[in-house]
Design a protein around this motif. Structure first.
Motif, mmCIF file in Angstrom:
data_model
loop_
_atom_site.group_PDB
_atom_site.id
_atom_site.type_symbol
_atom_site.label_atom_id
_atom_site.label_comp_id
_atom_site.label_asym_id
_atom_site.label_seq_id
_atom_site.Cartn_x
_atom_site.Cartn_y
_atom_site.Cartn_z
ATOM 1 N N ILE A 62 45.075 37.624 40.991
ATOM 2 C CA ILE A 62 44.704 38.892 40.354
ATOM 3 C C ILE A 62 43.438 39.477 40.984
ATOM 4 O O ILE A 62 43.389 40.649 41.356
ATOM 5 C CB ILE A 62 44.486 38.686 38.839
ATOM 6 N N ALA A 63 42.393 38.635 41.136
ATOM 7 C CA ALA A 63 41.070 39.122 41.549
ATOM 8 C C ALA A 63 41.062 39.717 42.951
ATOM 9 O O ALA A 63 40.434 40.763 43.180
ATOM 10 C CB ALA A 63 40.057 37.982 41.453
ATOM 11 N N SER A 65 43.339 41.193 44.630
ATOM 12 C CA SER A 65 44.098 42.447 44.777
ATOM 13 C C SER A 65 43.767 43.468 43.695
ATOM 14 O O SER A 65 44.394 44.533 43.638
ATOM 15 C CB SER A 65 45.603 42.149 44.743
ATOM 16 N N LEU A 66 42.791 43.163 42.847
ATOM 17 C CA LEU A 66 42.506 44.042 41.715
ATOM 18 C C LEU A 66 42.076 45.436 42.170
ATOM 19 O O LEU A 66 42.535 46.453 41.632
ATOM 20 C CB LEU A 66 41.434 43.415 40.818
ATOM 21 N N TYR A 69 45.030 47.439 43.248
ATOM 22 C CA TYR A 69 45.837 47.905 42.118
ATOM 23 C C TYR A 69 45.178 49.101 41.434
ATOM 24 O O TYR A 69 45.834 50.087 41.092
ATOM 25 C CB TYR A 69 46.033 46.770 41.115
ATOM 26 N N LEU A 70 43.858 49.023 41.259
ATOM 27 C CA LEU A 70 43.139 50.095 40.566
ATOM 28 C C LEU A 70 43.176 51.406 41.348
ATOM 29 O O LEU A 70 43.210 52.491 40.760
ATOM 30 C CB LEU A 70 41.689 49.672 40.320
ATOM 31 N N VAL A 85 35.887 46.450 38.945
ATOM 32 C CA VAL A 85 35.999 45.072 39.430
ATOM 33 C C VAL A 85 34.721 44.293 39.150
ATOM 34 O O VAL A 85 34.756 43.139 38.700
ATOM 35 C CB VAL A 85 36.328 45.044 40.941
ATOM 36 N N TRP A 88 34.456 43.432 35.422
ATOM 37 C CA TRP A 88 35.393 42.356 35.076
ATOM 38 C C TRP A 88 34.924 41.011 35.614
ATOM 39 O O TRP A 88 34.942 40.003 34.902
ATOM 40 C CB TRP A 88 36.784 42.686 35.621
ATOM 41 N N THR A 89 34.478 41.003 36.866
ATOM 42 C CA THR A 89 33.981 39.758 37.469
ATOM 43 C C THR A 89 32.744 39.256 36.737
ATOM 44 O O THR A 89 32.593 38.051 36.500
ATOM 45 C CB THR A 89 33.649 39.980 38.957
ATOM 46 N N ILE A 159 43.625 41.962 31.305
ATOM 47 C CA ILE A 159 42.742 41.262 32.244
ATOM 48 C C ILE A 159 41.468 40.766 31.557
ATOM 49 O O ILE A 159 40.889 39.743 31.948
ATOM 50 C CB ILE A 159 42.406 42.129 33.486
ATOM 51 N N TRP A 223 54.481 44.128 41.907
ATOM 52 C CA TRP A 223 53.446 43.560 41.034
ATOM 53 C C TRP A 223 54.094 42.822 39.862
ATOM 54 O O TRP A 223 53.582 41.779 39.427
ATOM 55 C CB TRP A 223 52.545 44.674 40.498
ATOM 56 N N ASP A 227 53.400 38.936 38.610
ATOM 57 C CA ASP A 227 52.918 38.640 37.256
ATOM 58 C C ASP A 227 53.827 37.634 36.544
ATOM 59 O O ASP A 227 53.352 36.753 35.820
ATOM 60 C CB ASP A 227 52.821 39.921 36.432
#
Length: 587
Positions: A62-63, A65-66, A69-70, A85, A88-89, A159, A223, A227
């Motif tokens: 996830i991280a 490619s986040l 995706y955004l 990002v 979230w991190t 997420i 995606w 998932d």
């Protein structure tokens, strides 16, 4: 003569009994003293490592490619996506401090892992639904200008559920795995030293698959399929974890470690006017280890806190913990205080590591990534080289270096924990120098031919050096913070290790802001609109310089550090282990 014979028989019986049962304050799944042959050890820890593998697979899938995706699916601009990002991190790396506290003070490690894994799985399932359920998809067709608001809400909620799950999962699972080995049993103690190496092997295997297989599925399939894979893997690992319940060793939660430390400080302040006793043997201590807490030897330093363990007949008749502490509780607080300088001096190493998941990846995107005419490496997949470097280092270190160094130094670990961390810090300096040289070459080629004429594999050395450095420093930090914290704080210990990485990421962002501001005033910022108008090579040299200077400070701090000194099970007197010669020094 008869008395001596009786003592020999008693000792032999005790040794036989300890070979059969585990007396390290742990219990089995029914709350009994664990049977050594059927609980703990590698069979239990490998089940736990399997959970870590699936968690790292999901997280890095996830991280990495986040941000893509955004920007591509949710259509955020680059600046907004980068902030999303970072937020979230940041939450994900700080949550373990809360999760570790809850595990040590309330739920215990097993139930914290179980609850957090369920939350993690719910987040993955919700993430899958946001890309599979028609009404939750970004839009009705594959191409859309703006995603539905319900998709955005469900996606971010999913997420952040994963962040909460990580917060309880990361600090508790690793310490729970290490709990499967008895520190007072010679064979199990050696296995425990190898545990952190094989833990990192499982972790890196998950990272490797996450940044290759999962990223490939996201780029070339969908995606939604990615998932679904992550959800199935996590559900399977949760089932495996639960099936192994009867094989684990558990630690009972007795009290909050934070409350204990506050009690020591309060007691020391109340007794600040009392005179020190003539010998540490007069300080208050229990005659045997408490449940879940081994007794610690008295050490010099921070003597003010020792006053909390002075027995005053006038006020300590009832042994109120807010007025009288044991030597062990005092030493536990000293341990935490003494770890602060080590924590601070490892932050520059963490800043160097942070570049591998940001600027290194951005550099990858500007270079020629074609392997064949039809296949191009995703930029995030270059991170796999770091994972490969770390896996190789862990195997070589555990199977070759440790046995050789053990014979050479007489140290059971081969070299001390802090020496291992120091080697990793040296390699982090080397990685920044190599990265600077490669970036300068890339900039020179850009002016003549364009960066796409330069192969992405020019970045391989810096990724590999970072991975090798992680095999020394990151594994060493895990072992250090688990081993050196008080026995009642081991989940928090792993959270302290994770906080090094989290704080370093925030410091990296702060340093970029400061450098950008200062260099812009000087005429031209080192950070332009894109990499070709930036001077990352200068920034890498700056990081190498900062880390090298910090390394000298780290050596001074490490040389003066006193390792945790634990009573033998048969030792009853505080004075018997006063200033025991069980200290390791940083060479």
């Amino acid at each position: 003569m008869n008395v001596e014979m009786d003592e020999i028989k008693i000792n032999e019986t005790t040794e036989i009994d300890e070979q059969k049962w585990v007396y390290d304050s742990s219990v089995d799944y029914k709350g009994r003293v664990p049977l050594r042959a059927s609980t703990g050890g590698w069979k239990a820890s490998f089940l736990i490592i399997a959970i870590e593998f699936s968690e790292r697979l999901s997280y890095f899938g996830i991280a990495t490619s986040l941000i893509i995706y955004l920007t591509k699916v949710i259509h955020q601009d680059l600046k907004t996506a980068a902030k999303s990002v970072n937020y979230w991190t940041g939450v994900t790396t700080l949550m373990p401090l809360l999760g570790g506290f809850v595990a040590d003070a309330y739920l215990g490690r097993f139930y914290t892992v179980l609850a957090s894994t369920i939350v993690y799985l719910l987040g993955l399932v919700l993430l899958t639904m946001s890309s599979v359920v028609p009404s939750l998809k970004p839009c009705g067709n594959d191409l859309c200008e703006e995603p539905r608001q319900v998709h955005v809400v469900v996606f971010f909620f999913a997420i952040y559920l994963i962040s909460v799950g990580t917060g309880g999962h990361k600090p508790s699972l690793e310490s729970f795995g290490a709990d499967q080995f008895d520190d007072d049993h010679p064979q199990e103690k050696r296995k425990k030293m190898s545990f952190f190496n094989w833990w990192s092997f499982g972790l890196c295997a998950g990272v490797l698959l996450g940044v290759t297989l999962i990223v490939y599925v996201q780029d070339h399939v969908s995606w939604a399929v990615a998932d679904v894979i992550l959800s199935l893997v996590m559900a399977t690992s949760l089932l495996i974890f639960c099936v192994g319940r009867r094989f684990y060793r558990y630690r009972k939660v007795i009290e909050s470690p934070l409350t204990t430390m506050i009690q020591v400080v309060v007691a020391a302040i109340k007794k600040r006017n009392l005179a020190y006793p003539s010998s540490p043997a007069y300080l208050h201590e229990t005659q045997k280890s408490e449940t879940n807490r081994r007794r610690l030897c008295h050490t010099k330093g921070l003597e003010f806190l020792d006053k909390a363990a002075i027995f005053d007949e006038a006020i300590d008749e009832k042994q109120n913990p807010w007025k009288l502490a044991t030597v062990t509780k005092v030493e536990e607080l000293k341990l935490v205080i003494n770890m602060i300088p080590i924590w601070l001096t490892t932050l520059p190493f963490g800043i160097c590591i942070a570049q591998s998941s940001t600027f290194f990846i951005k550099q990858s995107a500007t270079l020629n990534r074609k392997i064949t005419h039809d296949f191009m490496i995703p930029p995030a997949s270059m991170y796999a080289l770091g994972a490969i470097g770390m896996i190789a280092t862990v195997i070589v270190y555990d199977k070759i270096l440790v046995p050789l160094l053990r014979r050479a130094t007489g140290n059971e670990r081969g070299i001390s924990i802090l020496q291992r961390i120091g080697i990793g810090m040296i390699l982090s300096v080397a990685s920044m120098i190599v990265a600077a040289l490669v970036e300068r070459k890339r900039l020179n080629i850009v002016q003549v031919k364009g960066s796409m004429s330069m192969s992405v594999f020019w970045l391989a050395p810096q990724f590999l050096i970072v991975g090798i450095g992680d095999g020394f420093a990151l594994v060493g930090l895990q072992e250090y913070f688990y081993d050196q914290v008080p026995d009642t704080m081991r989940s928090l210990g792993i959270a302290f290790y994770l906080s090094v990485i989290g704080a370093a990421n925030f410091l990296s962002s702060l340093l970029i802001t400061i450098v950008d501001h200062v260099t812009e005033k000087g005429g031209k910022s080192w950070f332009g609109k894109d990499l070709n108008s930036s001077r990352l090579d200068y920034f890498y040299y700056l990081l190498a310089t900062i880390t090298a200077v910090n390394l000298f400070i780290y050596v001074i701090v490490a040389r003066s550090y006193s390792y945790k000194n634990v009573h033998s099970r048969r030792t009853a007197d505080v004075a018997n282990c006063y200033e025991c010669d069980d200290r390791e020094a940083m060479a």
